[in-house]
Design a protein around this motif. Structure first.
Motif, mmCIF file in Angstrom:
data_model
loop_
_atom_site.group_PDB
_atom_site.id
_atom_site.type_symbol
_atom_site.label_atom_id
_atom_site.label_comp_id
_atom_site.label_asym_id
_atom_site.label_seq_id
_atom_site.Cartn_x
_atom_site.Cartn_y
_atom_site.Cartn_z
ATOM 1 N N MET A 190 0.850 -1.171 0.000
ATOM 2 C CA MET A 190 0.000 0.000 0.000
ATOM 3 C C MET A 190 0.896 1.235 0.000
ATOM 4 O O MET A 190 1.873 1.304 0.734
ATOM 5 N N THR A 191 0.512 2.199 -0.789
ATOM 6 C CA THR A 191 1.278 3.441 -0.822
ATOM 7 C C THR A 191 0.818 4.380 0.289
ATOM 8 O O THR A 191 -0.278 4.222 0.842
ATOM 9 N N ARG A 192 1.643 5.350 0.572
ATOM 10 C CA ARG A 192 1.299 6.339 1.600
ATOM 11 C C ARG A 192 0.030 7.095 1.200
ATOM 12 O O ARG A 192 -0.832 7.369 2.028
ATOM 13 N N GLU A 193 -0.091 7.424 -0.070
ATOM 14 C CA GLU A 193 -1.263 8.155 -0.559
ATOM 15 C C GLU A 193 -2.542 7.338 -0.387
ATOM 16 O O GLU A 193 -3.586 7.878 -0.024
ATOM 17 N N GLU A 194 -2.466 6.045 -0.662
ATOM 18 C CA GLU A 194 -3.634 5.175 -0.473
ATOM 19 C C GLU A 194 -4.031 5.115 1.000
ATOM 20 O O GLU A 194 -5.217 5.149 1.329
ATOM 21 N N PHE A 195 -3.034 5.039 1.866
ATOM 22 C CA PHE A 195 -3.302 5.002 3.296
ATOM 23 C C PHE A 195 -3.934 6.315 3.759
ATOM 24 O O PHE A 195 -4.901 6.317 4.527
ATOM 25 N N ILE A 196 -3.431 7.426 3.268
ATOM 26 C CA ILE A 196 -4.002 8.739 3.604
ATOM 27 C C ILE A 196 -5.458 8.800 3.166
ATOM 28 O O ILE A 196 -6.316 9.297 3.902
ATOM 29 N N LYS A 197 -5.762 8.283 1.994
ATOM 30 C CA LYS A 197 -7.152 8.276 1.507
ATOM 31 C C LYS A 197 -8.044 7.442 2.423
ATOM 32 O O LYS A 197 -9.189 7.819 2.704
ATOM 33 N N LYS A 198 -7.538 6.313 2.914
ATOM 34 C CA LYS A 198 -8.318 5.491 3.848
ATOM 35 C C LYS A 198 -8.592 6.265 5.133
ATOM 36 O O LYS A 198 -9.698 6.225 5.673
ATOM 37 N N LEU A 199 -7.569 6.948 5.636
ATOM 38 C CA LEU A 199 -7.736 7.749 6.845
ATOM 39 C C LEU A 199 -8.759 8.862 6.612
ATOM 40 O O LEU A 199 -9.657 9.076 7.433
ATOM 41 N N GLU A 200 -8.630 9.558 5.497
ATOM 42 C CA GLU A 200 -9.588 10.627 5.161
ATOM 43 C C GLU A 200 -11.005 10.092 5.099
ATOM 44 O O GLU A 200 -11.936 10.725 5.618
ATOM 45 N N HIS A 201 -11.168 8.956 4.465
ATOM 46 C CA HIS A 201 -12.507 8.371 4.320
ATOM 47 C C HIS A 201 -13.118 8.066 5.686
ATOM 48 O O HIS A 201 -14.302 8.348 5.929
ATOM 49 N N ALA A 202 -12.329 7.495 6.590
ATOM 50 C CA ALA A 202 -12.840 7.180 7.924
ATOM 51 C C ALA A 202 -13.215 8.446 8.681
ATOM 52 O O ALA A 202 -14.247 8.495 9.357
ATOM 53 N N GLU B 288 -18.432 27.511 8.164
ATOM 54 C CA GLU B 288 -19.875 27.274 8.185
ATOM 55 C C GLU B 288 -20.287 26.308 9.293
ATOM 56 O O GLU B 288 -21.456 25.937 9.404
ATOM 57 N N GLY B 289 -19.317 25.867 10.094
ATOM 58 C CA GLY B 289 -19.610 24.956 11.186
ATOM 59 C C GLY B 289 -19.643 23.492 10.783
ATOM 60 O O GLY B 289 -20.040 22.642 11.570
ATOM 61 N N LYS B 290 -19.218 23.195 9.569
ATOM 62 C CA LYS B 290 -19.220 21.811 9.082
ATOM 63 C C LYS B 290 -17.871 21.153 9.371
ATOM 64 O O LYS B 290 -16.822 21.747 9.134
ATOM 65 N N MET B 291 -17.919 19.925 9.908
ATOM 66 C CA MET B 291 -16.690 19.191 10.173
ATOM 67 C C MET B 291 -16.147 18.578 8.889
ATOM 68 O O MET B 291 -16.895 18.119 8.035
ATOM 69 N N LYS B 292 -14.822 18.587 8.790
ATOM 70 C CA LYS B 292 -14.156 17.962 7.650
ATOM 71 C C LYS B 292 -12.794 17.447 8.105
ATOM 72 O O LYS B 292 -12.295 17.837 9.171
ATOM 73 N N PRO B 293 -12.171 16.553 7.338
ATOM 74 C CA PRO B 293 -10.877 15.995 7.732
ATOM 75 C C PRO B 293 -9.792 17.074 7.822
ATOM 76 O O PRO B 293 -9.722 17.974 6.988
ATOM 77 N N ASN B 294 -8.951 16.946 8.842
ATOM 78 C CA ASN B 294 -7.782 17.808 8.998
ATOM 79 C C ASN B 294 -6.642 17.116 8.260
ATOM 80 O O ASN B 294 -6.012 16.198 8.789
ATOM 81 N N LEU B 295 -6.374 17.551 7.046
ATOM 82 C CA LEU B 295 -5.423 16.857 6.186
ATOM 83 C C LEU B 295 -4.010 16.861 6.751
ATOM 84 O O LEU B 295 -3.281 15.875 6.622
ATOM 85 N N ARG B 296 -3.597 17.944 7.371
ATOM 86 C CA ARG B 296 -2.243 17.990 7.960
ATOM 87 C C ARG B 296 -2.096 16.948 9.058
ATOM 88 O O ARG B 296 -1.102 16.238 9.131
ATOM 89 N N ALA B 297 -3.085 16.880 9.936
ATOM 90 C CA ALA B 297 -3.033 15.906 11.024
ATOM 91 C C ALA B 297 -3.063 14.480 10.472
ATOM 92 O O ALA B 297 -2.343 13.601 10.972
ATOM 93 N N ILE B 298 -3.856 14.244 9.447
ATOM 94 C CA ILE B 298 -3.937 12.920 8.825
ATOM 95 C C ILE B 298 -2.601 12.546 8.194
ATOM 96 O O ILE B 298 -2.140 11.414 8.327
#
Length: 113
Positions: free
Chosen positions: A1-13, A95-105
């Protein structure tokens, strides 16, 4: 698995949690299998159950007799998941909407790949 694929899995969760936060308890967690890199968002209750199961595995390892038993329990222990508070990987936009923190991920992914 590549790092990018793993990041996408984390983002999705994290997105799954952000879109349905009301379905999670007060202690939602990212569950990561360090061997397979499977990722999921789970409730804190699931996290506590998993800790209990992991403790049982450790006790079984301590009592293992013979190389075959030790190998089997070592393999199981290597799949014991890691848990991270999912709230650390979410940001709230203007707008008060939650979204993934890409830096932390990305920092989390760097621990694995």
């Amino acid at each position: 698995m590549t790092r990018e694929e793993f990041i996408k899995k984390l983002e999705h969760a994290v997105e799954e949690y952000a879109e349905g936060a009301n379905f999670f308890d007060a202690n939602p967690q990212l569950r990561i299998n360090p061997l397979t890199f499977e990722v999921e968002a789970v409730n804190g209750e699931d996290y506590l159950k998993e800790i209990a199961d992991n403790m049982e595995t450790i006790e079984d390892e301590a009592a293992a007799d013979g190389a075959e038993d030790e190998d089997a329990t070592d393999y199981q222990a290597s799949q014991n998941p890691d848990f991270y508070s999912i709230k650390e990987y979410v940001v709230t936009d203007s707008e008060g909407k939650m979204k993934p923190n890409l830096r932390a991920i990305e920092r989390l992914a760097a621990k694995y790949l």
